[in-house]
Scaffold this motif. Structure first.
Motif, PDB file in Angstrom:
ATOM      1  N   GLU A 238       0.829  -1.209   0.000  1.00 53.50           N
ATOM      2  CA  GLU A 238       0.000   0.000   0.000  1.00 53.50           C
ATOM      3  C   GLU A 238       0.861   1.256   0.000  1.00 53.50           C
ATOM      4  N   LEU A 239       1.924   1.253   0.795  1.00 55.02           N
ATOM      5  CA  LEU A 239       2.801   2.423   0.882  1.00 55.02           C
ATOM      6  C   LEU A 239       3.570   2.658  -0.416  1.00 55.02           C
ATOM      7  N   LYS A 240       3.930   1.562  -1.085  1.00 52.03           N
ATOM      8  CA  LYS A 240       4.732   1.670  -2.304  1.00 52.03           C
ATOM      9  C   LYS A 240       3.886   1.695  -3.580  1.00 52.03           C
ATOM     10  N   GLY A 241       2.593   1.463  -3.450  1.00 51.06           N
ATOM     11  CA  GLY A 241       1.740   1.434  -4.623  1.00 51.06           C
ATOM     12  C   GLY A 241       1.868   0.156  -5.429  1.00 51.06           C
ATOM     13  N   TRP A 242       2.182  -0.960  -4.728  1.00 50.53           N
ATOM     14  CA  TRP A 242       2.356  -2.251  -5.384  1.00 50.53           C
ATOM     15  C   TRP A 242       1.177  -3.163  -5.076  1.00 50.53           C
ATOM     16  N   SER A 243       0.868  -4.043  -6.007  1.00 51.09           N
ATOM     17  CA  SER A 243      -0.088  -5.127  -5.729  1.00 51.09           C
ATOM     18  C   SER A 243       0.564  -6.123  -4.776  1.00 51.09           C
ATOM     19  N   ILE A 244      -0.213  -7.014  -4.201  1.00 55.26           N
ATOM     20  CA  ILE A 244       0.353  -8.012  -3.303  1.00 55.26           C
ATOM     21  C   ILE A 244       1.293  -8.933  -4.059  1.00 55.26           C
ATOM     22  N   GLU A 245       0.973  -9.200  -5.333  1.00 56.68           N
ATOM     23  CA  GLU A 245       1.849 -10.052  -6.145  1.00 56.68           C
ATOM     24  C   GLU A 245       3.187  -9.351  -6.412  1.00 56.68           C
ATOM     25  N   GLU A 246       3.127  -8.062  -6.711  1.00 54.71           N
ATOM     26  CA  GLU A 246       4.362  -7.327  -6.958  1.00 54.71           C
ATOM     27  C   GLU A 246       5.173  -7.178  -5.684  1.00 54.71           C
ATOM     28  N   THR A 247       4.485  -6.986  -4.549  1.00 53.89           N
ATOM     29  CA  THR A 247       5.189  -6.877  -3.274  1.00 53.89           C
ATOM     30  C   THR A 247       5.927  -8.164  -2.957  1.00 53.89           C
ATOM     31  N   ALA A 248       5.256  -9.295  -3.175  1.00 57.38           N
ATOM     32  CA  ALA A 248       5.895 -10.590  -2.920  1.00 57.38           C
ATOM     33  C   ALA A 248       7.109 -10.776  -3.824  1.00 57.38           C
ATOM     34  N   ARG A 249       6.953 -10.432  -5.093  1.00 60.02           N
ATOM     35  CA  ARG A 249       8.069 -10.606  -6.042  1.00 60.02           C
ATOM     36  C   ARG A 249       9.237  -9.700  -5.688  1.00 60.02           C
ATOM     37  N   ARG A 250       8.942  -8.427  -5.456  1.00 57.45           N
ATOM     38  CA  ARG A 250      10.014  -7.476  -5.184  1.00 57.45           C
ATOM     39  C   ARG A 250      10.748  -7.805  -3.879  1.00 57.45           C
ATOM     40  N   THR A 251      10.005  -8.080  -2.813  1.00 58.03           N
ATOM     41  CA  THR A 251      10.670  -8.339  -1.537  1.00 58.03           C
ATOM     42  C   THR A 251      11.446  -9.645  -1.575  1.00 58.03           C
ATOM     43  N   ARG A 252      10.939 -10.625  -2.312  1.00 58.57           N
ATOM     44  CA  ARG A 252      11.687 -11.873  -2.432  1.00 58.57           C
ATOM     45  C   ARG A 252      12.983 -11.657  -3.220  1.00 58.57           C
ATOM     46  N   GLU A 253      12.897 -10.953  -4.334  1.00 60.41           N
ATOM     47  CA  GLU A 253      14.100 -10.670  -5.123  1.00 60.41           C
ATOM     48  C   GLU A 253      15.115  -9.870  -4.305  1.00 60.41           C
ATOM     49  N   ASN A 254      14.637  -8.890  -3.565  1.00 63.13           N
ATOM     50  CA  ASN A 254      15.534  -8.070  -2.749  1.00 63.13           C
ATOM     51  C   ASN A 254      16.179  -8.899  -1.644  1.00 63.13           C
ATOM     52  N   THR A 255      15.403  -9.802  -1.061  1.00 62.31           N
ATOM     53  CA  THR A 255      15.929 -10.664  -0.001  1.00 62.31           C
ATOM     54  C   THR A 255      17.001 -11.595  -0.538  1.00 62.31           C
ATOM     55  N   LEU A 256      16.765 -12.192  -1.681  1.00 61.75           N
ATOM     56  CA  LEU A 256      17.739 -13.119  -2.257  1.00 61.75           C
ATOM     57  C   LEU A 256      19.002 -12.389  -2.706  1.00 61.75           C
ATOM     58  N   ALA A 257      18.858 -11.125  -3.096  1.00 59.22           N
ATOM     59  CA  ALA A 257      20.042 -10.338  -3.457  1.00 59.22           C
ATOM     60  C   ALA A 257      20.896 -10.036  -2.228  1.00 59.22           C
ATOM     61  N   LEU A 258      20.255  -9.945  -1.073  1.00 51.45           N
ATOM     62  CA  LEU A 258      20.972  -9.658   0.177  1.00 51.45           C
ATOM     63  C   LEU A 258      21.563 -10.909   0.796  1.00 51.45           C
ATOM     64  N   PHE A 259      20.746 -11.952   0.939  1.00 56.03           N
ATOM     65  CA  PHE A 259      21.168 -13.174   1.602  1.00 56.03           C
ATOM     66  C   PHE A 259      21.594 -14.203   0.554  1.00 56.03           C
ATOM     67  N   GLY A 260      22.865 -14.140   0.170  1.00 49.97           N
ATOM     68  CA  GLY A 260      23.348 -14.964  -0.921  1.00 49.97           C
ATOM     69  C   GLY A 260      23.355 -16.446  -0.642  1.00 49.97           C
ATOM     70  N   ARG A 261      23.315 -16.847   0.635  1.00 53.01           N
ATOM     71  CA  ARG A 261      23.317 -18.274   0.956  1.00 53.01           C
ATOM     72  C   ARG A 261      21.927 -18.900   0.950  1.00 53.01           C
ATOM     73  N   LEU A 262      20.875 -18.076   0.856  1.00 53.51           N
ATOM     74  CA  LEU A 262      19.547 -18.660   0.733  1.00 53.51           C
ATOM     75  C   LEU A 262      19.426 -19.351  -0.622  1.00 53.51           C
ATOM     76  N   PRO A 263      18.652 -20.424  -0.701  1.00 52.95           N
ATOM     77  CA  PRO A 263      18.454 -21.089  -2.008  1.00 52.95           C
ATOM     78  C   PRO A 263      17.907 -20.089  -3.016  1.00 52.95           C
ATOM     79  N   GLN A 264      18.547 -19.980  -4.142  1.00 52.90           N
ATOM     80  CA  GLN A 264      18.155 -18.997  -5.156  1.00 52.90           C
ATOM     81  C   GLN A 264      17.125 -19.576  -6.123  1.00 52.90           C
TER      82      GLN A 264
END
Length: 259
Positions: A233-259
């Protein structure tokens, strides 16, 4: 799927129903999760949970409240423990001048040791910061000048100036249930206006900080969708876009998580 990047599940709050809690998280579309070590003596318990569950990972670190317990912690000690394949980050560490449970000098020493370990291992550092915006920004800038490392300001509640200075260093920021709280307009403004879209992730920080409409309950990873919905809501994203963006950002940060 959403990724819960900060859970505290090794203590009494979940000792009787942890398997059910993790199953509810998966059913809610939350997996994997990162179990946080906030006291060095707790690492064995945190690691055991990570080893028992394929989609649970962990960290190694000492919260600033506990910096006084081991003010002499060295980067080498943290680096050695971080060799475990389930360890995906250094921390939780940082500065907390609100409660002052540890002397400031002990917090500074512990925090810098964690940063050195993060720099050496290439793992991200999970940072707690409360009532310490100025010193936090200064240390991050000083240490980044000595050599780059990945920094995450978890459960971000700092002001826009720290957000600006940390963002300029390439830091990530994590939104928690606080962004749903009635009196958290200042926090929402920071996430809406000052946190880069490619550097924002989400967490529950359970069992604390249950989001609206679960306020007052024991928090758990299954409640992460409420945090995601408010961030979207704050970023103007749908729930699907929020899930995609936050997951991509998380995987970019935590390199040892399964990609």
């Amino acid at each position: 799927m959403l990724i819960d990047t900060h859970v505290n599940i090794h203590g009494e709050a979940f000792e009787n129903d942890l398997d059910s809690v993790l199953n509810r998280a998966r059913e809610a579309g939350v997996s994997p999760i990162i179990a946080i070590c906030s006291r060095l003596s707790d690492f064995d318990a945190v690691r055991a949970i990570a080893q028992a569950h394929e989609d649970v990972f962990c960290t190694i670190g000492a919260h600033p409240h506990h910096a006084k317990d081991r003010p002499d912690i060295t980067p080498d000690e943290l680096i050695e423990i971080a060799r475990h394949p389930k360890v995906v980050a250094i921390g939780e560490t940082g500065l907390d001048f609100y409660y002052g449970h540890s002397p400031e000098e002990a917090q500074f020493a512990s925090f810098r040791a964690h940063i050195a370990a993060a720099r050496e291992t290439g793992l991200p550092i999970v940072i707690h910061s409360r009532d310490a915006d100025g010193p936090m920004a200064e240390i991050l800038e000083e240490e980044m000048a000595r050599g780059a490392f990945k920094a995450l300001l978890h459960c971000y509640t700092g002001g826009p100036e720290l957000a600006r200075r940390a963002a300029a260093l390439g830091a990530w920021f994590s939104a928690s249930g606080i962004i749903t709280f009635k009196k958290a307009d200042d926090v929402r403004t920071v996430f809406a206006e000052h946190v880069p879209e490619d550097k924002v992730i989400i967490e529950t920080d359970c069992p604390y900080l249950a989001p609206v409409p679960k306020r007052g309950d024991r928090n758990e990873p299954a409640y992460l969708p409420y945090v995601a919905a408010k961030l979207g809501e704050l970023k103007g994203w749908s729930i699907e876009e929020t899930a995609r963006r936050t997951r991509e950002n998380t995987l970019a940060l935590f390199g040892r998580l399964p990609q």
